[in-house]
Design a protein around this motif. Structure first.
Motif, mmCIF file in Angstrom:
data_model
loop_
_atom_site.group_PDB
_atom_site.id
_atom_site.type_symbol
_atom_site.label_atom_id
_atom_site.label_comp_id
_atom_site.label_asym_id
_atom_site.label_seq_id
_atom_site.Cartn_x
_atom_site.Cartn_y
_atom_site.Cartn_z
ATOM 1 N N GLU A 31 114.249 -33.719 -8.480
ATOM 2 C CA GLU A 31 114.658 -33.944 -9.840
ATOM 3 C C GLU A 31 115.645 -34.640 -9.876
ATOM 4 O O GLU A 31 116.663 -34.537 -9.279
ATOM 5 C CB GLU A 31 114.567 -32.723 -10.567
ATOM 6 N N ALA A 32 115.524 -35.843 -11.163
ATOM 7 C CA ALA A 32 116.748 -36.808 -11.307
ATOM 8 C C ALA A 32 117.108 -36.596 -12.719
ATOM 9 O O ALA A 32 116.447 -37.201 -13.560
ATOM 10 C CB ALA A 32 116.244 -38.131 -10.955
ATOM 11 N N PRO A 33 117.760 -35.519 -13.122
ATOM 12 C CA PRO A 33 118.021 -35.107 -14.469
ATOM 13 C C PRO A 33 118.657 -36.306 -15.148
ATOM 14 O O PRO A 33 118.679 -36.506 -16.329
ATOM 15 C CB PRO A 33 118.698 -33.869 -14.588
ATOM 16 N N GLN A 34 119.546 -36.735 -14.306
ATOM 17 C CA GLN A 34 120.581 -37.989 -14.767
ATOM 18 C C GLN A 34 119.547 -38.974 -15.416
ATOM 19 O O GLN A 34 119.936 -40.061 -16.171
ATOM 20 C CB GLN A 34 121.343 -38.531 -14.006
ATOM 21 N N LEU A 35 118.442 -39.235 -14.677
ATOM 22 C CA LEU A 35 117.532 -40.305 -15.040
ATOM 23 C C LEU A 35 116.232 -39.963 -15.802
ATOM 24 O O LEU A 35 115.447 -40.681 -16.050
ATOM 25 C CB LEU A 35 116.993 -41.258 -13.646
ATOM 26 N N GLN A 36 116.144 -38.710 -15.925
ATOM 27 C CA GLN A 36 114.843 -38.105 -16.736
ATOM 28 C C GLN A 36 113.695 -38.160 -15.848
ATOM 29 O O GLN A 36 112.588 -38.721 -16.572
ATOM 30 C CB GLN A 36 114.936 -38.441 -18.044
ATOM 31 N N THR A 37 113.656 -38.084 -14.573
ATOM 32 C CA THR A 37 112.399 -38.379 -13.952
ATOM 33 C C THR A 37 112.547 -37.701 -12.419
ATOM 34 O O THR A 37 113.481 -37.005 -12.293
ATOM 35 C CB THR A 37 112.428 -40.042 -13.351
ATOM 36 N N LYS A 38 111.630 -37.799 -11.611
ATOM 37 C CA LYS A 38 111.750 -37.398 -10.269
ATOM 38 C C LYS A 38 111.828 -38.601 -9.337
ATOM 39 O O LYS A 38 111.483 -39.723 -9.552
ATOM 40 C CB LYS A 38 110.464 -36.575 -9.845
ATOM 41 N N LYS A 39 112.432 -38.294 -8.127
ATOM 42 C CA LYS A 39 112.745 -39.455 -7.287
ATOM 43 C C LYS A 39 112.079 -38.854 -5.875
ATOM 44 O O LYS A 39 112.439 -37.865 -5.450
ATOM 45 C CB LYS A 39 114.306 -39.645 -7.321
ATOM 46 N N LYS A 40 111.399 -40.107 -5.271
ATOM 47 C CA LYS A 40 110.984 -39.834 -3.882
ATOM 48 C C LYS A 40 112.140 -40.255 -2.943
ATOM 49 O O LYS A 40 112.713 -41.266 -2.952
ATOM 50 C CB LYS A 40 109.854 -40.694 -3.653
ATOM 51 N N ILE A 41 112.637 -39.365 -2.131
ATOM 52 C CA ILE A 41 113.743 -39.518 -1.237
ATOM 53 C C ILE A 41 113.188 -39.689 0.151
ATOM 54 O O ILE A 41 112.382 -39.001 0.784
ATOM 55 C CB ILE A 41 114.877 -38.705 -1.287
ATOM 56 N N TRP A 42 113.462 -40.694 1.182
ATOM 57 C CA TRP A 42 113.054 -40.932 2.440
ATOM 58 C C TRP A 42 114.494 -40.401 3.338
ATOM 59 O O TRP A 42 115.760 -40.976 3.026
ATOM 60 C CB TRP A 42 112.732 -42.553 2.800
#
Length: 264
Positions: A31-42
């Motif tokens: 979760e990326a609350p600062q960006l209001q989205t989810k992020k995929k991390i490699w």
């Protein structure tokens, strides 16, 4: 000689087509609350990570889609995993996927009158306050600034440089490839001018064919400003201009090994 042999081995390895078995990375979503989205991390872990108890430096990199896997990339990959394996590098790499249509917004510190953007503060807060704590609690990392780098190209180079100014206590090393200073030129140069002290180790690189030479002049101008904040004798910055170099993954892929060896 040893460095030359490592680089020779690297270029031999990247000539081999990558198979599923050869993949040396994993992914997860957060979760990326600062960006209001989810992020995929490699995530790239060094060779023999599972067999040791050592702690490792970490590099946070942007545009993860282009780092490890040609299938996920827009115009070719950086071959990060093959390169670091060939060097037997003792480092963890964390790639943060860009937000596609939101990429320019996430990777620019200031709004550009024609291009928009300007949400890099939220993006960097996501890395510093959400991603890094998760990585530090999940993997064996060296958490101090000396052992934490941030790296990117183009807009990723710009936001990496900005991160060094915003979070000098977090990021002690920066890979700044083809930095798009032009999009926020007035503001980013003023930000650097207003910075009283700059202690970050930084590797600046671009090609002489980028942006009709404007990128070269911008990069030289920024390095002059960096040198006004510290003694050149400390040798904390290196600037490389690649002859015939163009603004693409080939330039950044070919430059990564040498830049890594200098920074780490």
């Amino acid at each position: 000689m040893q460095q030359f042999l490592r680089l020779f081995l690297f270029f031999f390895l990247i000539s081999i087509t990558k198979t599923e078995a050869q993949k040396r990375f994993s992914t997860f979503e957060i979760e990326a609350p600062q960006l209001q989205t989810k992020k995929k991390i490699w995530v790239y872990l060094p060779l023999n990570y599972e067999k040791s108890n050592k702690k490792y430096p970490v590099i946070y990199m942007h545009d993860a889609q282009n780092l490890f896997d040609a299938k996920a990339s827009y115009a070719g990959e950086w071959n990060i995993d093959e390169t670091l394996d060939s060097l037997k590098a003792k480092v963890i790499v964390i790639g943060i996927e860009h937000g596609n249509e939101k990429r320019i917004d996430e990777l620019t510190p200031y709004k550009n009158e024609k291009r928009g953007g300007g949400n890099a503060n939220a993006y960097l807060e996501f890395i510093v306050k959400t991603v890094k704590p998760h990585i530090d609690s999940t993997y064996r990392t060296k958490t101090n600034a000396k052992n934490t780098g941030i790296w990117g190209s183009s807009l990723g180079g710009l936001v990496s440089f900005y991160a060094a100014l915003q979070y000098p206590e977090v990021f002690g090393k920066v890979g700044c490839f083809s930095p798009a200073f032009w999009i926020n030129k007035k503001e980013i140069f003023q930000k650097m001018e207003d910075t009283p002290k700059f202690t970050t180790k930084i590797y600046l690189l671009c090609g002489d064919k980028e942006d009709s030479g404007a990128m070269v002049s911008d990069m030289k101008e920024m390095e002059t400003l960096i040198n006004s904040k510290r003694c050149e004798c400390k040798k904390l910055n290196k600037s490389v201009i690649v002859k015939e170099g163009e603004h693409n993954e080939k330039l950044w892929r070919n430059a990564f090994a040498k830049a890594y060896l200098w920074l780490f």
